[in-house]
Design a protein around this motif. Structure first.
Motif, PDB file in Angstrom:
ATOM      1  N   THR A  78       0.874  -1.168   0.000  1.00  0.00           N
ATOM      2  CA  THR A  78       0.000   0.000   0.000  1.00  0.00           C
ATOM      3  C   THR A  78       0.911   1.218   0.000  1.00  0.00           C
ATOM      4  O   THR A  78       1.766   1.359   0.886  1.00  0.00           O
ATOM      5  CB  THR A  78      -0.897  -0.003   1.253  1.00  0.00           C
ATOM      6  N   LEU A  79       0.762   2.063  -1.002  1.00  0.00           N
ATOM      7  CA  LEU A  79       1.719   3.163  -1.189  1.00  0.00           C
ATOM      8  C   LEU A  79       1.148   4.479  -0.664  1.00  0.00           C
ATOM      9  O   LEU A  79       0.299   5.100  -1.299  1.00  0.00           O
ATOM     10  CB  LEU A  79       2.087   3.278  -2.676  1.00  0.00           C
ATOM     11  N   MET A  80       1.626   4.871   0.504  1.00  0.00           N
ATOM     12  CA  MET A  80       1.161   6.123   1.121  1.00  0.00           C
ATOM     13  C   MET A  80       2.345   7.021   1.449  1.00  0.00           C
ATOM     14  O   MET A  80       2.430   7.612   2.529  1.00  0.00           O
ATOM     15  CB  MET A  80       0.328   5.817   2.370  1.00  0.00           C
ATOM     16  N   GLY A  81       3.255   7.097   0.479  1.00  0.00           N
ATOM     17  CA  GLY A  81       4.380   8.013   0.598  1.00  0.00           C
ATOM     18  C   GLY A  81       4.175   9.170  -0.370  1.00  0.00           C
ATOM     19  O   GLY A  81       3.049   9.465  -0.774  1.00  0.00           O
ATOM     20  N   ARG A 117       9.039   3.271  10.048  1.00  0.00           N
ATOM     21  CA  ARG A 117       8.750   3.089   8.619  1.00  0.00           C
ATOM     22  C   ARG A 117       9.114   1.690   8.164  1.00  0.00           C
ATOM     23  O   ARG A 117       8.404   1.068   7.381  1.00  0.00           O
ATOM     24  CB  ARG A 117       9.492   4.125   7.777  1.00  0.00           C
ATOM     25  N   SER A 118      10.237   1.175   8.679  1.00  0.00           N
ATOM     26  CA  SER A 118      10.630  -0.134   8.192  1.00  0.00           C
ATOM     27  C   SER A 118       9.704  -1.222   8.750  1.00  0.00           C
ATOM     28  O   SER A 118       9.389  -2.188   8.053  1.00  0.00           O
ATOM     29  CB  SER A 118      12.122  -0.360   8.422  1.00  0.00           C
ATOM     30  N   ARG A 119       9.193  -1.041   9.976  1.00  0.00           N
ATOM     31  CA  ARG A 119       8.222  -2.029  10.491  1.00  0.00           C
ATOM     32  C   ARG A 119       6.905  -1.959   9.705  1.00  0.00           C
ATOM     33  O   ARG A 119       6.314  -2.991   9.394  1.00  0.00           O
ATOM     34  CB  ARG A 119       7.969  -1.794  11.982  1.00  0.00           C
ATOM     35  N   LEU A 120       6.466  -0.755   9.382  1.00  0.00           N
ATOM     36  CA  LEU A 120       5.226  -0.631   8.597  1.00  0.00           C
ATOM     37  C   LEU A 120       5.377  -1.347   7.252  1.00  0.00           C
ATOM     38  O   LEU A 120       4.477  -2.061   6.804  1.00  0.00           O
ATOM     39  CB  LEU A 120       4.872   0.847   8.369  1.00  0.00           C
ATOM     40  N   LEU A 121       6.550  -1.191   6.661  1.00  0.00           N
ATOM     41  CA  LEU A 121       6.791  -1.795   5.348  1.00  0.00           C
ATOM     42  C   LEU A 121       6.889  -3.322   5.458  1.00  0.00           C
ATOM     43  O   LEU A 121       6.263  -4.053   4.702  1.00  0.00           O
ATOM     44  CB  LEU A 121       8.076  -1.218   4.742  1.00  0.00           C
ATOM     45  N   ASN A 122       7.678  -3.771   6.419  1.00  0.00           N
ATOM     46  CA  ASN A 122       7.955  -5.206   6.481  1.00  0.00           C
ATOM     47  C   ASN A 122       6.818  -6.012   7.095  1.00  0.00           C
ATOM     48  O   ASN A 122       6.586  -7.146   6.705  1.00  0.00           O
ATOM     49  CB  ASN A 122       9.256  -5.454   7.253  1.00  0.00           C
ATOM     50  N   GLU A 153       3.845   1.565   2.854  1.00  0.00           N
ATOM     51  CA  GLU A 153       4.927   2.535   2.683  1.00  0.00           C
ATOM     52  C   GLU A 153       4.437   3.932   3.040  1.00  0.00           C
ATOM     53  O   GLU A 153       3.438   4.406   2.490  1.00  0.00           O
ATOM     54  CB  GLU A 153       5.406   2.530   1.224  1.00  0.00           C
ATOM     55  N   ILE A 154       5.151   4.582   3.977  1.00  0.00           N
ATOM     56  CA  ILE A 154       4.962   6.024   4.171  1.00  0.00           C
ATOM     57  C   ILE A 154       6.323   6.679   3.945  1.00  0.00           C
ATOM     58  O   ILE A 154       7.350   6.002   3.936  1.00  0.00           O
ATOM     59  CB  ILE A 154       4.379   6.393   5.568  1.00  0.00           C
ATOM     60  N   GLY A 155       6.340   8.000   3.765  1.00  0.00           N
ATOM     61  CA  GLY A 155       7.573   8.678   3.378  1.00  0.00           C
ATOM     62  C   GLY A 155       8.333   9.272   4.564  1.00  0.00           C
ATOM     63  O   GLY A 155       7.746   9.607   5.591  1.00  0.00           O
ATOM     64  N   LYS A 215      12.524  14.643  11.033  1.00  0.00           N
ATOM     65  CA  LYS A 215      11.582  15.447  11.828  1.00  0.00           C
ATOM     66  C   LYS A 215      10.119  15.153  11.526  1.00  0.00           C
ATOM     67  O   LYS A 215       9.258  15.455  12.345  1.00  0.00           O
ATOM     68  CB  LYS A 215      11.826  16.943  11.586  1.00  0.00           C
ATOM     69  N   VAL A 216       9.834  14.620  10.353  1.00  0.00           N
ATOM     70  CA  VAL A 216       8.432  14.341   9.981  1.00  0.00           C
ATOM     71  C   VAL A 216       8.331  13.011   9.230  1.00  0.00           C
ATOM     72  O   VAL A 216       9.318  12.492   8.711  1.00  0.00           O
ATOM     73  CB  VAL A 216       7.843  15.443   9.043  1.00  0.00           C
ATOM     74  N   TRP A 217       7.106  12.504   9.213  1.00  0.00           N
ATOM     75  CA  TRP A 217       6.735  11.488   8.229  1.00  0.00           C
ATOM     76  C   TRP A 217       5.888  12.188   7.193  1.00  0.00           C
ATOM     77  O   TRP A 217       5.133  13.117   7.523  1.00  0.00           O
ATOM     78  CB  TRP A 217       5.887  10.386   8.872  1.00  0.00           C
TER      79      TRP A 217
END
Ligand SMILES: *Cc1c(COP(=O)(O)O)cnc(C)c1O
Length: 392
Positions: free
Chosen positions: A12-15, A323-328, A333-335, A344-346
């Motif tokens: 799921t691409l949310m970046g 981010r890496s836990r969300l991906l794996n 994917e978030i940015g 400082k941000v996602w």
């Protein structure tokens, strides 16, 4: 050698892009490849141009897809309009304004920088000062939707100021096209470029561009040749242009054009204004959940992009590990933050087909699960309900 077929996971691409691609678009890509000068393909090209005019809200005849990503659209605008010695006022409030400066320099032009803080829109008053101080400026360039920060600038006002001082405008609409209000003709934008992989939700690799008559006049009266053979609109128009003989210029990425065509058909089916509204509605739902959790937006509400949400990271949290836990663990994917905002941000994208209720709920629930496990100081158990009530 034991290399076999590549089978990517379904994410799921949310970046910040690419965004989720609708199955209708990926299946359009799998249709038979035909010649790029085949009359059937040429007919489809005309439809793509018409639908791009609809998406940009323009009657500009020179509205075409450049066969390369958004960065090539940026370069197309600069190499065609900027000649050695030309002064260009570049408004910078994030990463992409910096790239515009690079482009000006590489064309032999002289950039005059108008800098604003990251996360803020371009300040029209500062642009006006720069225009007064540089009466010999030829072009004003700025980014409409700064994907690196999530801030939206007032393109209409900036273009009015530029024209008052006899400057052409180059506008980056890579992230705004299809996602928020954009009116090329009404706002008097002279040259604009976008990308396929953000709010059009198409596969990456093509850049829609549009030039109005004023810009074309400037290109026709150039003293020097455009430095780039590939991006020279005079040559490209032999292939894409109105009444063109469809002469060979380069081999168009045939199947990628099918994808763009399908994504534009889908935009028409939904209606451009409805697409803008959907991006806003879904942003409001994500926002309700994010704020209920106790995270904050870094951009003021008045200038916030609905399709790109820059949110703060709770104290003491390793943002890259999240981010890496969300991906794996969740294929989500978030940015990350870029440049001045790195660490400082996602950056949570709600672009195109990614801008859907199920993505919002997935993002909020998995983010909350991971942050809770890491012991972050957030409000638990409230984000989903907040988002759901905003979705109703
Ligand atoms: C993504 C993006 C670009 C670059 O597009 P590519 O397709 O990655 O080359 C340029 N400007 C903005 C504002 C963007 O978001």
């Amino acid at each position: 050698m034991s290399i076999t077929s590549f089978n990517p996971p379904v994410r799921t691409l949310m970046g910040p892009g690419p965004s989720d691609v609708h199955p209708r678009i990926t299946s359009a890509m799998a249709r038979p490849t035909i010649g790029h000068l085949d009359p059937m393909f040429v007919g489809m090209m005309d439809e793509v141009k018409q639908m791009l005019q609809y998406a940009f809200k323009t009657e500009n005849k020179l509205t075409i897809p450049v066969s390369a990503p958004g960065s090539a659209g940026m370069e197309t605008c600069f190499v065609n309009l900027v000649e050695p010695g030309d002064k260009v006022i570049v408004c910078q409030n994030g990463v992409f304004g910096g790239r515009m400066k690079e482009n000006v320099e590489r064309c032999g032009g002289v950039p005059v920088m108008v800098e604003d803080d990251w996360g803020k829109p371009v300040d029209p008053a500062r642009l006006e000062e720069a225009l007064k101080a540089n009466p010999d400026a030829k072009v004003v360039a700025f980014v409409h939707a700064e994907t690196s920060t999530g801030a939206q600038s007032d393109a209409k006002t900036l273009c009015e100021l530029a024209h008052k001082h006899d400057c052409l405008t180059i506008v980056d609409a890579v992230t705004s096209l299809g996602g928020s209000e954009l009116r090329v003709d009404d706002w008097g934008i002279d040259a604009i470029y976008s990308g396929t992989q953000k709010c059009l939700s198409c596969t990456p690799g093509i850049s829609p561009v549009s030039f109005n008559d004023r810009a074309i006049e400037v290109i026709k009266n150039r003293k020097t040749k455009v430095q780039s053979w590939f991006l020279d609109t005079n040559l490209v128009m032999g292939y894409w242009g109105p009444n063109a003989k469809r002469a060979y210029h380069h081999t168009a990425p045939v199947n990628a054009m099918y994808a763009l065509h399908e994504s534009l058909v889908m935009l028409q089916e939904e209606g451009l204004e409805n697409s803008w509204q959907r991006h806003m509605d879904n942003h409001m739902a994500l926002r309700a959940g994010i704020e209920a959790m106790g995270l904050k937006f870094i951009v003021d509400e008045a200038h916030r992009l609905p399709q790109l949400n820059s949110v703060t990271i709770p104290d003491g949290v390793d943002e890259a590990a999240v981010r890496s836990r969300l991906l794996n663990e969740f294929n989500l994917e978030i940015g990350a933050g870029l440049g001045a905002l790195a660490g400082k941000v996602w950056r949570i994208g709600l672009m195109g087909h990614s801008s859907r209720a199920e993505n919002i709920l997935l993002c909020l629930s998995t983010l909350e699960a991971v942050l809770s496990e890491m012991g972050a100081d957030i409000n638990k158990g409230v984000a989903l309900a907040a988002a759901q009530s905003a979705l109703k």
